[in-house]
Scaffold this active site. Structure first.
Site, PDB file in Angstrom:
ATOM      1  N   LYS A  76       0.488  16.428   8.856  1.00 30.29           N
ATOM      2  CA  LYS A  76      -0.063  16.218   7.505  1.00 30.29           C
ATOM      3  C   LYS A  76      -1.031  17.351   7.194  1.00 30.29           C
ATOM      4  CE  LYS A  76      -2.438  12.693   4.702  1.00 30.29           C
ATOM      5  NZ  LYS A  76      -2.964  11.309   4.665  1.00 30.29           N
ATOM      6  N   SER A 151      -1.275   8.082   1.051  1.00 30.78           N
ATOM      7  CA  SER A 151      -1.301   9.495   0.782  1.00 30.78           C
ATOM      8  C   SER A 151      -0.415  10.315   1.737  1.00 30.78           C
ATOM      9  CB  SER A 151      -2.732  10.030   0.871  1.00 30.78           C
ATOM     10  OG  SER A 151      -3.239   9.897   2.191  1.00 30.78           O
ATOM     11  N   SER A 175      -2.971   4.670   4.052  1.00 28.62           N
ATOM     12  CA  SER A 175      -2.141   5.864   3.854  1.00 28.62           C
ATOM     13  C   SER A 175      -1.158   6.203   4.954  1.00 28.62           C
ATOM     14  CB  SER A 175      -3.022   7.082   3.610  1.00 28.62           C
ATOM     15  OG  SER A 175      -3.415   7.094   2.275  1.00 28.62           O
TER      16      SER A 175
HETATM   17  N1  GLN Z   1      -4.544   4.543  -1.539  1.00 24.63           N
HETATM   18  C1  GLN Z   1      -5.879   4.531  -1.003  1.00 24.63           C
HETATM   19  C2  GLN Z   1      -6.755   5.487  -1.775  1.00 24.63           C
HETATM   20  O1  GLN Z   1      -6.286   6.089  -2.698  1.00 24.63           O
HETATM   21  C3  GLN Z   1      -5.873   4.839   0.454  1.00 24.63           C
HETATM   22  C4  GLN Z   1      -5.707   6.271   0.747  1.00 24.63           C
HETATM   23  C5  GLN Z   1      -5.783   6.583   2.206  1.00 24.63           C
HETATM   24  O2  GLN Z   1      -5.617   5.715   3.064  1.00 24.63           O
HETATM   25  N2  GLN Z   1      -6.064   7.826   2.490  1.00 24.63           N
HETATM   26  O3  GLN Z   1      -7.907   5.630  -1.478  1.00 24.63           O
END
Ligand code: GLN
Length: 484
Positions: A76, A151, A175
């Site tokens: 990532k 994400s 995410s």
């Molecule tokens: N969807 C969540 C956010 O936008 C979690 C994102 C994540 O776990 N990095 O904060």
């Protein structure tokens, strides 16, 4: 080969059925062919990948191979990797070539794994659909009109499309698990503190945790064996003895007590998801597990609590991006303050700015007590709910996401709808617990559904055991999207 597990690939490399260079070339060719339609990778460096593969082949020939030596993985783009462009999905870091390796990258390098490239992600890991990336959205390999989740959407799509053997993700509120669910793969967020975050670009430091994403649970265990471990450069890294996360994979599930939180099986979950998750639980009963209803009464507050705490921490973490030290600087500006303002205004996307504004607001004088402090108190109650629940069960199961993958653009104008994608995952981060998602079938429009498995602190080996036994009895995790 593209459907082989890491263990099988490792055996093939050891037997010289294939070399790491050949395997890496195979993936690079697939990436060249399929990535333009998916946008899962945003940085490739084939020469570097092939040099790593050659080094791995030499190490294998010398009889010094580790399980991951020569295995092509994707990273990532939140992990700093020396000599690699590391953007975190943002224009702010469009030109940032990392001068050092994150702990996780270092661990994979030490094991001799091959880095195939950096995967696309929501900007600074803020999002649930991968649509906030400065580098364009990722397409779900099961249906390219749909999102892969976020994400870690680039990673999830790359694994699902067989563009790498396995990969890494990070999970602040879901995410790893949510994109794993939406792309029909497996993903594990370890207990907070198990994987060092040194060199992992910070979003919300009290919640961020790195973890593996792969097709099956056995692969996750092997990756976690490499990723986990104490690192003094991260003050939240836990000093614990090294464990073998694969040690319990073969255990039968007789006597496993599964807790089903009644709040997860109430309103909010799509009927297709409910039905698929229900069938998975029935399969677990066949495998010898028993089921008990548990309650997480404060979990309904997890989304509002998270959207106070995560932006608060993000607003502080992101203050380092000021156009001075690294990354984007506005081409034209007046004085220093104007340079800061223009660089940040032009370098950050809309969702990141929204979070910075919310975070700054909830931490400001007069509002701190009303929002931030309250949220911290509720966070404690949410964690206590889990402690209570784990008195009655060994693992908790439920849906990972309320729906299957939605269409690109469908939730773009409605941040609250987007935030609700993580309604089942966020409480786990607030409590610091380990959580995972495994594929358990298909729902509406034939899109994958994820089963979430939540464990008690440091119970990753048991969760992986539960996942692996299910995967021995079913084949959802080995299904591939059409045309892949
Ligand atoms: N969807 C969540 C956010 O936008 C979690 C994102 C994540 O776990 N990095 O904060």
């Amino acid at each position: 080969m593209i459907n082989a597990s890491i263990k099988q690939l490792s055996a093939a490399l050891a037997a010289k059925t294939i070399s790491s260079v050949e395997l890496t070339q195979l993936y690079l060719e697939r990436i060249a062919r399929l990535n333009p339609g998916l946008n899962a990778y945003i940085t490739l460096n084939p020469e570097v990948s092939l040099a790593q593969a050659r080094a791995a082949d030499a190490r294998i020939a010398a009889g010094q191979a580790d399980t991951l030596t020569g295995i092509p993985l994707a990273q990532k783009d939140i992990f700093c990797a020396k000599g690699w462009l590391t953007t975190c999905g943002s224009k702010m870091l469009h030109n940032f070539v990392s001068p050092y390796d994150a702990h996780v990258i270092e661990q994979f390098n030490r094991a001799g794994a091959v880095n195939l490239g950096k995967t696309n992600m929501d900007e600074f890991a803020m999002g649930s659909s991968n649509e906030t990336s400065h580098y364009g959205p990722v397409k779900n390999p099961w249906d390219t009109a749909r999102v892969p989740g976020g994400s870690s959407g680039g990673t999830a799509a790359a694994v699902a499309a067989r563009l790498c053997a396995a990969a890494t993700g990070t999970d602040t509120g879901g995410s790893i698990r949510q994109p794993a669910a939406l792309c029909g793969i497996s993903g594990l967020k370890p207990t907070y503190g198990v994987v060092s975050r040194y060199g992992m670009i910070a979003f919300a430091s009290s919640l961020d945790q790195a973890g593996p994403m792969a097709r099956g649970a056995e692969d996750l265990a092997l990756l976690l064996n490499t990723m986990a471990g104490f690192d003094e450069r991260d003050s939240t890294s836990l000093q614990r003895d090294k464990e073998d996360y694969a040690r319990d994979l073969a255990k039968p599930l007789d006597g496993l007590r599964i807790g089903l939180p009644k709040e997860f099986f109430a309103e909010g979950m799509g009927s297709d998801v409910a039905q698929t998750v229900g069938t998975a639980i029935a399969e677990y009963k066949k495998l010898g597990a028993s089921v008990v209803e548990v309650s997480l009464p404060n979990s309904k507050l997890s989304v509002p609590v998270y959207y106070v705490l995560a932006p608060a921490e993000a607003s502080s973490n992101l203050s380092r991006f000021d156009g001075v030290r690294y990354g984007y600087r506005a081409p034209e500006y007046g004085d220093l303050a104007d340079m800061y303002e223009k660089s940040r205004a032009q370098g950050f996307g809309a969702e990141v700015k929204r979070r910075i504004m919310i975070g700054t607001y909830v931490l400001s004088h007069g509002y701190y007590d009303a929002y931030y402090l309250q949220a911290q108190k509720i966070r404690r109650l949410i964690a206590q709910d889990f402690t209570e629940a784990f008195r009655q069960c060994d693992v908790i199961m439920g849906p990972t996401a309320p729906s299957t993958a939605f269409e690109l653009g469908e939730k773009g104008d409605d941040p609250v709808q987007m935030y609700l994608s993580d309604i089942y995952t966020i409480a786990v981060n607030l409590a610091g617990l380990p959580g995972m998602s495994i594929p358990c079938g298909f729902g509406a429009a034939n899109m994958p559904v994820g089963l979430q498995i939540i464990g008690n602190y440091f119970d990753e080996a048991r969760m992986l055991n539960a996942a692996h036994q299910y995967q021995l009895a079913t084949d959802w995790h080995s299904r591939a999207p059409n045309g892949i």
